[in-house]
Motif scaffolding. Structure first.
Motif: not given
Lengths: 113, 112
Positions: B14-16, B79-80, B108-112
């Motif tokens: 997750x983001x952050x 992360x963003x 890498x997948x970063x979800x909002x």
């Protein structure tokens, strides 16, 4: 910001045909490279070029491949008789003298049918 | 021949959150670099660490290198969504010019 440019972005060809992939490295760079990336796999080194000659090549870079710097700006990769397994993304990269960092183009996707 | 191998192959956060990716290689190196590749695009250099360095920072990136274990890690802090990409380690073995030997990469997948 200077960048490495590659053309075309996508090339479709028939098996057995010759293709030429083109690259314009960053203007003050002296070392040039070709890499390829088969879909879903790692980026693999093909060849490096310095002072108008090949400085290193991998086992992949056989007699079907050649590179040329026909003028002061272009750097080309030729595949004489394409095979199905040549289908991949081909990346050109360049670097300045004494620097390990390489600058990559956006790539040419080669599809051999 | 030297070979970079990353793990995990895929990472979803997750983001952050922080993201940590690892890389191992087999032979002696001069330096190790990390590159990022957005989907269908070229590779972009992120950071280089020399064989005599143990840790290096650049913005939200932190790289460590353990030459005794032939391994490196890349930490992305806070992360963003824009960090979503594939990350590759690449090793160089010699002075002057040097070809790069890439690992298989971590997606890498970063979800909002």
């Amino acid at each position: 910001e200077p960048e490495v440019t590659q053309t075309p972005s996508h090339q479709v060809t028939q098996m057995g045909q010759e293709v030429i992939l083109r690259c314009v490295p960053i203007s003050n760079h002296l070392y040039f490279y070709w890499y390829r990336q088969i879909l879903g796999q790692k980026v693999e080194f093909l060849v490096s070029f310095y002072n108008n000659e090949i400085s290193e090549k991998s086992e992949i870079f056989d007699d079907q491949f050649s590179v040329e710097r026909p003028d002061g700006s272009n750097f080309t990769l030729k595949i004489r008789s394409t095979k199905l397994e040549d289908s991949a993304m081909y990346f050109c990269a360049s670097s300045i003298e004494g620097d390990y960092i390489q600058y990559f183009g956006a790539g040419t996707r080669l599809s051999v049918l | 021949s030297q070979q970079g191998e990353e793990d995990p192959q895929a990472l979803s956060i997750q983001e952050g959150e922080n993201a940590t990716m690892n890389c191992s290689y087999k032979t002696s190196i001069n330096n190790l670099q990390w590159y990022r590749q957005n989907s269908g695009r070229g590779l972009v250099h992120l950071i280089l660490i020399r064989s005599n360095e143990r840790e290096k920072h650049s913005g939200r990136l932190r790289v460590t290198l353990d030459t005794s274990k032939k391994s490196s890690s890349l930490l992305i802090t806070a992360s963003r969504a824009a960090d979503t990409a594939s990350y590759f380690c690449a090793t160089s073995r010699s002075t002057g010019y040097s070809t790069l030997t890439f690992g298989k990469g971590t997606m890498l997948l970063v979800s909002p």
